[in-house]
Motif scaffolding. Structure first.
Motif, PDB file in Angstrom:
ATOM      1  N   ALA A 108      10.424  -1.850  15.606  1.00 10.01           N
ATOM      2  CA  ALA A 108      10.020  -3.142  15.063  1.00 10.01           C
ATOM      3  C   ALA A 108       9.718  -3.060  13.541  1.00 10.01           C
ATOM      4  N   LEU A 109       9.085  -2.080  12.922  1.00 13.20           N
ATOM      5  CA  LEU A 109       8.686  -2.055  11.794  1.00 13.20           C
ATOM      6  C   LEU A 109       9.734  -1.850  10.804  1.00 13.20           C
ATOM      7  N   ALA A 110      10.671  -0.812  11.285  1.00 13.69           N
ATOM      8  CA  ALA A 110      11.807  -0.512  10.331  1.00 13.69           C
ATOM      9  C   ALA A 110      12.810  -1.629  10.400  1.00 13.69           C
ATOM     10  N   ALA A 111      12.938  -2.445  11.491  1.00 10.93           N
ATOM     11  CA  ALA A 111      13.821  -3.801  11.545  1.00 10.93           C
ATOM     12  C   ALA A 111      13.288  -4.951  10.638  1.00 10.93           C
ATOM     13  N   LEU A 112      11.861  -5.025  10.724  1.00  8.64           N
ATOM     14  CA  LEU A 112      11.097  -5.911   9.691  1.00  8.64           C
ATOM     15  C   LEU A 112      11.302  -5.597   8.129  1.00  8.64           C
ATOM     16  N   ALA A 113      11.241  -4.224   7.903  1.00 10.09           N
ATOM     17  CA  ALA A 113      11.594  -3.751   6.562  1.00 10.09           C
ATOM     18  C   ALA A 113      12.771  -4.221   6.212  1.00 10.09           C
ATOM     19  N   GLN A 114      13.852  -4.046   7.060  1.00  4.18           N
ATOM     20  CA  GLN A 114      15.086  -4.196   6.559  1.00  4.18           C
ATOM     21  C   GLN A 114      15.538  -5.540   6.480  1.00  4.18           C
ATOM     22  N   GLY A 115      14.995  -6.527   7.449  1.00  2.00           N
ATOM     23  CA  GLY A 115      15.301  -7.873   7.652  1.00  2.00           C
ATOM     24  C   GLY A 115      14.529  -8.737   6.545  1.00  2.00           C
ATOM     25  N   LEU A 116      13.290  -8.178   5.966  1.00  2.00           N
ATOM     26  CA  LEU A 116      12.353  -9.186   5.137  1.00  2.00           C
ATOM     27  C   LEU A 116      12.235  -8.627   4.021  1.00  2.00           C
ATOM     28  N   GLY A 117      12.651  -7.368   3.527  1.00  3.40           N
ATOM     29  CA  GLY A 117      12.213  -6.473   2.419  1.00  3.40           C
ATOM     30  C   GLY A 117      10.942  -5.744   2.844  1.00  3.40           C
ATOM     31  N   ASP A 118      10.521  -4.925   1.910  1.00  4.86           N
ATOM     32  CA  ASP A 118       9.339  -3.991   2.132  1.00  4.86           C
ATOM     33  C   ASP A 118       8.110  -4.498   1.892  1.00  4.86           C
ATOM     34  N   ARG A 119       7.712  -5.521   2.742  1.00 10.75           N
ATOM     35  CA  ARG A 119       6.333  -6.391   2.430  1.00 10.75           C
ATOM     36  C   ARG A 119       5.293  -5.691   2.721  1.00 10.75           C
ATOM     37  N   GLU A 120       3.880  -6.179   2.283  1.00 10.47           N
ATOM     38  CA  GLU A 120       2.841  -5.644   2.620  1.00 10.47           C
ATOM     39  C   GLU A 120       2.476  -6.222   4.086  1.00 10.47           C
ATOM     40  N   ALA A 121       1.856  -5.415   5.010  1.00  9.08           N
ATOM     41  CA  ALA A 121       1.850  -5.647   6.417  1.00  9.08           C
ATOM     42  C   ALA A 121       0.391  -4.845   6.685  1.00  9.08           C
ATOM     43  N   ALA A 122       0.164  -5.326   8.069  1.00 12.25           N
ATOM     44  CA  ALA A 122      -0.852  -4.589   8.719  1.00 12.25           C
ATOM     45  C   ALA A 122      -0.497  -4.352  10.259  1.00 12.25           C
ATOM     46  N   VAL A 123      -0.966  -3.165  10.746  1.00  6.07           N
ATOM     47  CA  VAL A 123      -0.912  -2.998  12.312  1.00  6.07           C
ATOM     48  C   VAL A 123      -2.235  -2.994  12.799  1.00  6.07           C
ATOM     49  N   ALA A 124      -2.549  -3.837  13.640  1.00  9.39           N
ATOM     50  CA  ALA A 124      -3.979  -4.029  14.196  1.00  9.39           C
ATOM     51  C   ALA A 124      -3.663  -3.625  15.639  1.00  9.39           C
ATOM     52  N   ARG A 125      -4.669  -2.691  16.084  1.00 10.38           N
ATOM     53  CA  ARG A 125      -4.458  -1.978  17.459  1.00 10.38           C
ATOM     54  C   ARG A 125      -5.702  -2.072  18.202  1.00 10.38           C
ATOM     55  N   GLU A 126      -5.621  -2.242  19.467  1.00  8.57           N
ATOM     56  CA  GLU A 126      -6.782  -2.134  20.437  1.00  8.57           C
ATOM     57  C   GLU A 126      -7.972  -2.965  19.764  1.00  8.57           C
ATOM     58  N   ILE A 127      -7.675  -4.177  19.307  1.00  2.00           N
ATOM     59  CA  ILE A 127      -8.586  -4.946  18.527  1.00  2.00           C
ATOM     60  C   ILE A 127      -9.900  -5.152  19.671  1.00  2.00           C
TER      61      ILE A 127
END
Ligand code: SAM
Length: 276
Positions: A172-191
């Motif tokens: 999903a992260l790779a597809a997002l980078a490809q489709g949106l450009g290499d934007r700033e992001a966050a992965v929030a886990r087990e909140i």
């Protein structure tokens, strides 16, 4: 007739991990509901045990919703029916909106008891703009459908929020980078859970970080908005003005192009007079 709660539908948000996040009002409603519509009775039984109660439960999930909804709506005429999902806010990537729609159509009381929602909690952790955000829930699992869903929102000027699972995160992260450009992001886990973490970086950095060890647990991906569009060049402005002047007088042409390209109207008007 219920002594505490009026008949109707009560939408009750429940914790996304830490049981301490169940609000006192949510607990009060659950203790007094005549019936609790649940995704998984084992999950909700645990929550009810935590607040020292047992209530009648009935399953309400994607596979039986159509057939059980009319019965639930009928019961709301004389009983307090609570709707919960396994975690978080019902209706948010969870069943429930048709139950609310039909309860309203039947004239029943509809009350919400707001509380935890993973997408909103992730937004508060990510450190990305929150003035405009677009919640997309789960991306499609198949590659092409996922790429299409991402392309659809590539120009949206807002922070994007996705739900995801560990095994699918890297793709999903790779597809997002490809489709949106290499934007700033966050992965929030087990909140709100023991191993809560929020890792920030560009989409490609995050994809690389998780590539060898897909994380466990529940995940929200938050992606920052696109950068500012590059300012229109003088040549762009001239071309747009020249075209607009074929249809409009100079002042109107300047106004139209100023709006479209985000440029100064008076400067464009002066240029339009030169071009004429
Ligand atoms: N209705 C829920 C809400 O209000 O957030 C969401 C339900 S959806 C079926 C479940 C997804 O929410 C998970 O796959 C994950 O993406 C996200 N999620 C739920 N709990 C989470 C948590 N504690 N930390 C991170 N993400 C979570």
């Amino acid at each position: 007739m219920n002594a505490v709660l009026a008949p109707g539908l009560y939408i009750v948000a429940t914790p996304i991990g830490n049981l301490g996040d169940l609000s006192p009002r949510a607990a009060e409603i659950l203790r007094n509901a005549d019936l609790v519509a649940v995704e998984d009775s084992r999950v909700t039984a645990g929550l009810l045990r935590h607040i020292g109660t047992k209530r009648p439960m009935t399953p309400y999930h994607d596979h039986n919703a159509e057939s059980v909804r009319p019965g639930l709506i009928a019961r709301m005429a004389s009983e307090a029916v609570a709707l919960v999902s396994d975690a978080g806010t019902p209706l948010i990537s969870d069943p429930g909106y048709k139950l609310v729609r039909d309860a309203r159509a039947a004239g029943h009381l509809v009350v919400t008891i707001p509380g935890p929602c993973a997408g909103v909690a992730a937004l508060t952790l990510a450190g990305l703009p929150t003035d405009r955000f677009f919640f997309l829930g789960f991306l499609p699992a198949k590659q092409q459908a996922r790429a299409e869903a991402i392309a659809e929102v590539a120009s949206v000027r807002a922070t994007l929020v996705f739900y995801e699972s560990g095994p699918r995160l890297v793709a999903a992260l790779a597809a997002l980078a490809q489709g949106l450009g290499d934007r700033e992001a966050a992965v929030a886990r087990e909140i709100t859970k023991k191993f809560e973490e929020c890792v920030t970086g560009s989409l490609s950095e995050l994809a690389a970080r998780y590539a060898d060890a897909p994380p466990k647990g529940e995940i929200v991906i938050v992606v920052g908005p696109p950068g500012e569009a590059p300012a229109a060049s003088a040549a762009d402005a001239d071309a747009a003005l020249a075209e607009a002047l074929t249809r409009l007088p100079a002042s109107k042409a300047a106004g139209e192009v100023a709006k479209r390209l985000g440029l100064d109207r008076r400067t464009l008007y002066a240029r339009a007079l030169e071009l004429k």
